[in-house]
Structures are given as C-alpha cells and as structure tokens.
Design an enzyme around this catalytic site. Structure first.
Site, PDB file in Angstrom:
ATOM      1  N   LYS A  10      48.183  44.667  24.952  1.00 28.02           N
ATOM      2  CA  LYS A  10      49.202  43.616  24.959  1.00 28.02           C
ATOM      3  C   LYS A  10      48.809  42.459  24.026  1.00 28.02           C
ATOM      4  O   LYS A  10      47.678  42.425  23.512  1.00 28.02           O
ATOM      5  CB  LYS A  10      49.395  43.128  26.393  1.00 28.02           C
ATOM      6  CG  LYS A  10      49.861  44.209  27.374  1.00 28.02           C
ATOM      7  CD  LYS A  10      50.196  43.568  28.721  1.00 28.02           C
ATOM      8  CE  LYS A  10      50.121  44.556  29.847  1.00 28.02           C
ATOM      9  NZ  LYS A  10      50.434  43.920  31.141  1.00 28.02           N
ATOM     10  N   TYR A  50      60.140  47.566  30.594  1.00 27.51           N
ATOM     11  CA  TYR A  50      59.760  47.090  31.932  1.00 27.51           C
ATOM     12  C   TYR A  50      60.947  47.102  32.900  1.00 27.51           C
ATOM     13  O   TYR A  50      60.955  46.326  33.862  1.00 27.51           O
ATOM     14  CB  TYR A  50      59.174  45.680  31.829  1.00 27.51           C
ATOM     15  CG  TYR A  50      57.705  45.641  31.424  1.00 27.51           C
ATOM     16  CD1 TYR A  50      56.742  46.380  32.114  1.00 27.51           C
ATOM     17  CD2 TYR A  50      57.277  44.841  30.363  1.00 27.51           C
ATOM     18  CE1 TYR A  50      55.399  46.332  31.760  1.00 27.51           C
ATOM     19  CE2 TYR A  50      55.934  44.790  30.009  1.00 27.51           C
ATOM     20  CZ  TYR A  50      55.001  45.540  30.719  1.00 27.51           C
ATOM     21  OH  TYR A  50      53.662  45.489  30.375  1.00 27.51           O
ATOM     22  N   ARG A 103      40.181  46.079  32.699  1.00 28.51           N
ATOM     23  CA  ARG A 103      40.565  44.802  33.330  1.00 28.51           C
ATOM     24  C   ARG A 103      39.414  44.226  34.136  1.00 28.51           C
ATOM     25  O   ARG A 103      39.229  43.001  34.186  1.00 28.51           O
ATOM     26  CB  ARG A 103      41.790  45.013  34.213  1.00 28.51           C
ATOM     27  CG  ARG A 103      43.069  45.305  33.411  1.00 28.51           C
ATOM     28  CD  ARG A 103      44.154  45.811  34.322  1.00 28.51           C
ATOM     29  NE  ARG A 103      45.436  46.010  33.652  1.00 28.51           N
ATOM     30  CZ  ARG A 103      46.400  46.774  34.148  1.00 28.51           C
ATOM     31  NH1 ARG A 103      46.232  47.414  35.298  1.00 28.51           N
ATOM     32  NH2 ARG A 103      47.538  46.909  33.493  1.00 28.51           N
ATOM     33  N   ASN A 113      46.545  40.716  31.603  1.00 24.40           N
ATOM     34  CA  ASN A 113      45.642  41.810  32.028  1.00 24.40           C
ATOM     35  C   ASN A 113      45.405  42.835  30.925  1.00 24.40           C
ATOM     36  O   ASN A 113      44.992  43.960  31.178  1.00 24.40           O
ATOM     37  CB  ASN A 113      46.133  42.450  33.329  1.00 24.40           C
ATOM     38  CG  ASN A 113      47.457  43.170  33.172  1.00 24.40           C
ATOM     39  OD1 ASN A 113      48.033  43.191  32.084  1.00 24.40           O
ATOM     40  ND2 ASN A 113      47.933  43.769  34.240  1.00 24.40           N
ATOM     41  N   HIS A 116      48.654  47.857  29.289  1.00 27.74           N
ATOM     42  CA  HIS A 116      49.616  48.563  30.141  1.00 27.74           C
ATOM     43  C   HIS A 116      49.329  50.051  29.954  1.00 27.74           C
ATOM     44  O   HIS A 116      49.043  50.492  28.844  1.00 27.74           O
ATOM     45  CB  HIS A 116      51.043  48.253  29.700  1.00 27.74           C
ATOM     46  CG  HIS A 116      52.048  49.197  30.293  1.00 27.74           C
ATOM     47  ND1 HIS A 116      52.586  49.003  31.544  1.00 27.74           N
ATOM     48  CD2 HIS A 116      52.565  50.366  29.833  1.00 27.74           C
ATOM     49  CE1 HIS A 116      53.401  50.015  31.826  1.00 27.74           C
ATOM     50  NE2 HIS A 116      53.413  50.856  30.802  1.00 27.74           N
ATOM     51  N   GLU A 127      58.041  56.793  28.530  1.00 30.19           N
ATOM     52  CA  GLU A 127      57.534  55.661  27.748  1.00 30.19           C
ATOM     53  C   GLU A 127      57.147  56.094  26.331  1.00 30.19           C
ATOM     54  O   GLU A 127      57.395  55.353  25.367  1.00 30.19           O
ATOM     55  CB  GLU A 127      56.346  55.018  28.469  1.00 30.19           C
ATOM     56  CG  GLU A 127      56.764  54.288  29.740  1.00 30.19           C
ATOM     57  CD  GLU A 127      55.630  53.565  30.453  1.00 30.19           C
ATOM     58  OE1 GLU A 127      55.919  52.787  31.357  1.00 30.19           O
ATOM     59  OE2 GLU A 127      54.442  53.809  30.104  1.00 30.19           O
TER      60      GLU A 127
HETATM   61  P1  CMP Z   1      51.607  46.187  33.570  1.00 30.13           P
HETATM   62  O1  CMP Z   1      50.747  47.333  33.951  1.00 30.13           O
HETATM   63  O2  CMP Z   1      51.920  45.988  32.136  1.00 30.13           O
HETATM   64  O3  CMP Z   1      52.988  46.291  34.374  1.00 30.13           O
HETATM   65  C1  CMP Z   1      53.781  45.170  34.671  1.00 30.13           C
HETATM   66  C2  CMP Z   1      53.084  43.886  34.367  1.00 30.13           C
HETATM   67  O4  CMP Z   1      53.609  42.730  34.975  1.00 30.13           O
HETATM   68  C3  CMP Z   1      51.681  43.974  34.902  1.00 30.13           C
HETATM   69  O5  CMP Z   1      50.922  44.869  34.120  1.00 30.13           O
HETATM   70  C4  CMP Z   1      51.246  42.512  34.835  1.00 30.13           C
HETATM   71  O6  CMP Z   1      50.671  42.183  33.586  1.00 30.13           O
HETATM   72  C5  CMP Z   1      52.572  41.766  34.941  1.00 30.13           C
HETATM   73  N1  CMP Z   1      52.641  40.915  36.123  1.00 30.13           N
HETATM   74  C6  CMP Z   1      52.765  39.589  36.102  1.00 30.13           C
HETATM   75  N2  CMP Z   1      52.812  39.122  37.338  1.00 30.13           N
HETATM   76  C7  CMP Z   1      52.710  40.155  38.189  1.00 30.13           C
HETATM   77  C8  CMP Z   1      52.673  40.303  39.605  1.00 30.13           C
HETATM   78  N3  CMP Z   1      52.781  39.241  40.416  1.00 30.13           N
HETATM   79  N4  CMP Z   1      52.540  41.546  40.107  1.00 30.13           N
HETATM   80  C9  CMP Z   1      52.450  42.625  39.293  1.00 30.13           C
HETATM   81  N5  CMP Z   1      52.469  42.548  37.936  1.00 30.13           N
HETATM   82  C10 CMP Z   1      52.598  41.314  37.391  1.00 30.13           C
END
Ligand code: CMP
Length: 153
Positions: A10, A50, A103, A113, A116, A127
């Site tokens: 990301k 998303y 992570r 984080n 993805h 995807e």
């Molecule tokens: P990702 O695996 O990219 O999938 C959705 C993303 O939403 C997740 O990683 C996080 O980076 C982001 N995110 C932000 N806030 C939250 C939250 N409260 N719970 C889960 N995902 C979150």
C-alpha cells in the site's frame, strides 16, 4: 495445489521505502512473481477493490488512504499461495500480528498496515482479474524450481 494470489504494497509501504524488503520476503519464501505494477488508483477503482467493506465506519478513510499515493500490486504463484501469503502478512491489526510477519515486524496501525492480501482462493481470482489484464500475468519456469517445488505428478 498451485494457486495465484494478489498482494498490494500500500502507499505507506511505498513511502516508507519498504517495497523491496516486502517483495523480497515473498521471493525468499519461494513464491514466484508472475505480475507486478506500480499504480495510483482512483476512488471508483478503490471502491471496487474494497467493495466488501462498503458501509463500514472505516470505509471512507480506507479509500482516502489507498488512493493517496502510488502502490505496488504483485501477483504471486505457488503451492497454497493464498494461505502462505496470509500467514506471512499477519493479522489485520498489527498489535495482533505475530512477530515475524510483515505487519508484526513493520507496522503499528490498522490503517497503515502496509499490505493487502487476498483472503481466499475465490477472492484471489476476482482480485487478480481486477488488477491485472489476462496478458499481464506471466507463465514461466525458474531454474530454482526443482529446489523449491515438488516434482509435478
Ligand atoms: P486490508 O487487508 O487491506 O483490508 C481492508 C483494510 O481496511 C485493512 O487491511 C485495514 O488497512 C483497513 N482498516 C482500517 N480500519 C480498519 C478497521 N477498524 N478494521 C479493519 N480494517 C480496517
């Protein structure tokens, strides 16, 4: 079972100069890089990627973040690639991610984080189709494959 999966490094990973280290972890594990692009996505594309999170409280912030700068999309190939990549990435919330995961080693915030990864084989197929046109994913053999992979039956 050979699978393919999508990883996004990301915008935080690009800005923190971690692209090479994160990509290197997957290479070192033995996964094969079959697709790679640097891209800055617009909001409609991010919403599609998303879509499963639409309506959640963090959705708008997530879109702001993922569109804020360039990211790197990887397609990785290997036996059980989806599960292997998920285990290497670690839990979504970095304070729950095991040490030794990306992570767990490199992130402290859920929004930032770093990566993805597709969460299952069906998601991976969808995807990959969203991020890569069919001709952009390559099929090739590596010289090292006989040291990494079991012989085809
Ligand atoms: P990702 O695996 O990219 O999938 C959705 C993303 O939403 C997740 O990683 C996080 O980076 C982001 N995110 C932000 N806030 C939250 C939250 N409260 N719970 C889960 N995902 C979150």
């Amino acid at each position: 079972m050979t699978e393919r999966t999508l990883v996004l490094i990301k915008p935080d990973g690009v800005q923190r100069l971690l692209v090479g280290r994160i990509l290197g972890r997957f290479e070192e594990r033995g996964l094969k890089l079959v697709g790679l692009k640097l891209r800055q996505v617009d909001r409609p594309f991010a919403e599609e990627h998303y879509a499963v999170h639409r309506g959640k409280p963090f959705f708008e912030g997530l879109l702001d973040f993922i569109t804020s700068g360039p990211l790197v999309a990887l397609a990785l190939d290997g036996p059980n690639a989806v599960a292997i990549v998920r285990s290497m990435v670690g839990a979504t919330r970095p304070h729950e991610a095991a040490a030794g995961t990306i992570r767990g080693d490199l992130a402290v915030e859920t929004a930032q984080n770093l990566v993805h990864a597709s969460d299952g084989p069906e998601t991976a197929t969808a995807e990959l189709a969203l991020w890569f046109a069919p001709g952009e994913l390559l099929d090739y053999d590596r010289e090292i494959d006989r040291w990494v992979l079991a012989p085809a039956e």
